[in-house]
Every structure is written in structure tokens, then in C-alpha cells.
Design a protein around this motif. Structure first.
Motif, PDB file in Angstrom:
ATOM      1  N   ALA A  75       0.828  -1.215   0.000  1.00 55.21           N
ATOM      2  CA  ALA A  75       0.000   0.000   0.000  1.00 55.21           C
ATOM      3  C   ALA A  75       0.862   1.265   0.000  1.00 55.21           C
ATOM      4  O   ALA A  75       0.538   2.245  -0.678  1.00 55.21           O
ATOM      5  CB  ALA A  75      -0.918  -0.014   1.228  1.00 55.21           C
ATOM      6  N   HIS A  76       1.964   1.254   0.762  1.00 54.88           N
ATOM      7  CA  HIS A  76       2.827   2.443   0.859  1.00 54.88           C
ATOM      8  C   HIS A  76       3.451   2.814  -0.488  1.00 54.88           C
ATOM      9  O   HIS A  76       3.773   3.986  -0.716  1.00 54.88           O
ATOM     10  CB  HIS A  76       3.916   2.208   1.914  1.00 54.88           C
ATOM     11  N   ASP A  77       3.580   1.849  -1.376  1.00 54.53           N
ATOM     12  CA  ASP A  77       4.158   2.131  -2.697  1.00 54.53           C
ATOM     13  C   ASP A  77       3.261   3.029  -3.556  1.00 54.53           C
ATOM     14  O   ASP A  77       3.708   3.561  -4.571  1.00 54.53           O
ATOM     15  CB  ASP A  77       4.485   0.824  -3.435  1.00 54.53           C
ATOM     16  N   ILE A  79       2.205   5.890  -2.534  1.00 53.52           N
ATOM     17  CA  ILE A  79       2.639   7.273  -2.299  1.00 53.52           C
ATOM     18  C   ILE A  79       4.152   7.417  -2.307  1.00 53.52           C
ATOM     19  O   ILE A  79       4.693   8.515  -2.357  1.00 53.52           O
ATOM     20  CB  ILE A  79       2.086   7.828  -0.962  1.00 53.52           C
ATOM     21  N   ASP A  80       4.862   6.311  -2.224  1.00 50.04           N
ATOM     22  CA  ASP A  80       6.320   6.302  -2.157  1.00 50.04           C
ATOM     23  C   ASP A  80       6.716   4.974  -2.804  1.00 50.04           C
ATOM     24  O   ASP A  80       5.876   4.140  -3.051  1.00 50.04           O
ATOM     25  CB  ASP A  80       6.746   6.336  -0.672  1.00 50.04           C
ATOM     26  N   SER A  81       7.974   4.783  -3.110  1.00 48.30           N
ATOM     27  CA  SER A  81       8.303   3.531  -3.788  1.00 48.30           C
ATOM     28  C   SER A  81       9.208   2.654  -2.927  1.00 48.30           C
ATOM     29  O   SER A  81       9.933   1.811  -3.438  1.00 48.30           O
ATOM     30  CB  SER A  81       8.990   3.842  -5.115  1.00 48.30           C
ATOM     31  N   ASN A  82       9.132   2.869  -1.605  1.00 52.19           N
ATOM     32  CA  ASN A  82      10.098   2.178  -0.756  1.00 52.19           C
ATOM     33  C   ASN A  82       9.468   1.419   0.406  1.00 52.19           C
ATOM     34  O   ASN A  82      10.066   1.314   1.479  1.00 52.19           O
ATOM     35  CB  ASN A  82      11.121   3.190  -0.219  1.00 52.19           C
ATOM     36  N   ALA A  83       8.289   0.877   0.181  1.00 49.04           N
ATOM     37  CA  ALA A  83       7.631   0.112   1.252  1.00 49.04           C
ATOM     38  C   ALA A  83       8.520  -1.019   1.757  1.00 49.04           C
ATOM     39  O   ALA A  83       8.622  -1.254   2.962  1.00 49.04           O
ATOM     40  CB  ALA A  83       6.304  -0.449   0.748  1.00 49.04           C
ATOM     41  N   SER A  85      11.639  -1.118   2.005  1.00 46.62           N
ATOM     42  CA  SER A  85      12.691  -0.598   2.881  1.00 46.62           C
ATOM     43  C   SER A  85      12.165  -0.382   4.297  1.00 46.62           C
ATOM     44  O   SER A  85      12.812  -0.748   5.280  1.00 46.62           O
ATOM     45  CB  SER A  85      13.227   0.727   2.332  1.00 46.62           C
ATOM     46  N   HIS A  86      10.971   0.221   4.400  1.00 48.10           N
ATOM     47  CA  HIS A  86      10.356   0.432   5.718  1.00 48.10           C
ATOM     48  C   HIS A  86      10.063  -0.907   6.396  1.00 48.10           C
ATOM     49  O   HIS A  86      10.271  -1.056   7.600  1.00 48.10           O
ATOM     50  CB  HIS A  86       9.026   1.173   5.577  1.00 48.10           C
ATOM     51  N   ILE A  87       9.547  -1.855   5.623  1.00 49.46           N
ATOM     52  CA  ILE A  87       9.161  -3.149   6.202  1.00 49.46           C
ATOM     53  C   ILE A  87      10.396  -3.908   6.684  1.00 49.46           C
ATOM     54  O   ILE A  87      10.420  -4.452   7.795  1.00 49.46           O
ATOM     55  CB  ILE A  87       8.351  -3.989   5.183  1.00 49.46           C
TER      56      ILE A  87
HETATM   57 ZN    ZN Z   1       8.410   5.650   2.283  1.00 48.62          ZN
END
Ligand code: ZN
Length: 141
Positions: A75-77, A79-83, A85-87
Motif C-alpha cells: 500500500a505504501h508504494d 505514495i512512495d516507492s520504498n515500502a 525498505s520500511h518493512i
Molecule cells: Zn516511504
């Protein structure tokens, strides 16, 4: 006192040994007995303590990529393309590590190193270190 040092990362996914920089902060602090709280104030970096052996670092990166692949419909992708990385940062790492200090030295095991993990580089990153003195009890001397 809070010390901050900068790390310029050079790769998208990189593991950097920051042990020497942290030991220097401990010496500079003048604290001989206490703890070093090491913190990275970013959502796509993390810290770990482990052996800094190239094969092992490669294994850890491979396993993280396998377990949390890039672009798997997160889902985060939207608005951003780095879900991913966060996960990876939240599942596998912590933003902080705490290491005991005695006689002004980090009390790490023989093969233990303090490792900053860049998960969404290259970027300019910060590592904060607070060295806190602890009382010495008679039985410790
Ligand atoms: Zn992000």
C-alpha cells in the motif's frame, strides 16, 4: 551529551560498520562506566550487532530481499516507492542498540560489530550516540 555523526551511504542496500566511530564518541565523552545508546533517526535505516564478515553480510541481505521483496503490491508504494525498505527496517532491525561501556571501552564480543544498515540509499544519514554514566557498585570493582 548527545553526539551525532554523519554517514554518507553509497548503495541502495548497504551495511556499514560504525563501531570505530562509536568507540571514538565513548572516548570523547569521558564516560568510563555506563552505556552507549546508539540511535539512527530514519525510517529506512536500522542498526544491528553482528559479525562483519562479507559472506555473512551478503547472506543477510539476500535473506532480507527474499523474505521482503521489492514491489510486492504494498500500500505504501502508492505514495512512495520504498515500502520494502520500511518493512525490512521494522521487521529485521531496530533504530537503536545499547552497548555496555567499561573502562571507557565498548563491551562487545570478539566478533561483534555495530552495523548501520542502509535500506533506501544512497543518502546522507545520521547516527546519534548518547553515553550515559552508571554508578559503580562495590562488588563490581
Ligand atoms: Zn516511504
Amino acid at each position: 551529551m548527545l553526539f551525532t555523526f554523519k554517514v554518507v551511504t553509497g548503495e541502495k542496500f548497504q551495511v556499514i560498520d560504525v563501531t570505530e566511530s562509536i568507540q571514538e564518541v565513548v572516548w570523547k565523552s569521558g564516560v568510563t562506566h555506563g552505556m552507549a545508546i546508539v540511535f539512527t533517526p530514519h525510517t529506512t535505516t536500522g542498526l544491528m550487532i553482528n559479525e562483519y564478515e562479507p559472506g555473512l553480510i551478503e547472506d543477510i541481505k539476500t535473506k532480507m530481499k527474499e523474505l521482503v521483496p521489492e514491489g510486492a503490491g504494498y500500500a505504501h508504494d502508492r505514495i512512495d516507492s520504498n515500502a520494502h525498505s520500511h518493512i525490512r527496517a521494522s521487521i529485521f532491525l531496530n533504530p537503536e542498540v545499547i552497548v555496555p561501556v567499561d573502562q571507557g571501552e565498548l563491551q562487545l564480543g570478539t566478533w561483534q560489530r555495530i552495523l548501520l544498515v542502509e535500506l533506501d540509499g544512497p543518502r546522507h544519514r545520521r547516527v546519534q550516540v548518547m553515553v550515559c554514566p552508571c554508578p559503580v557498585y562495590p562488588e563490581e570493582e
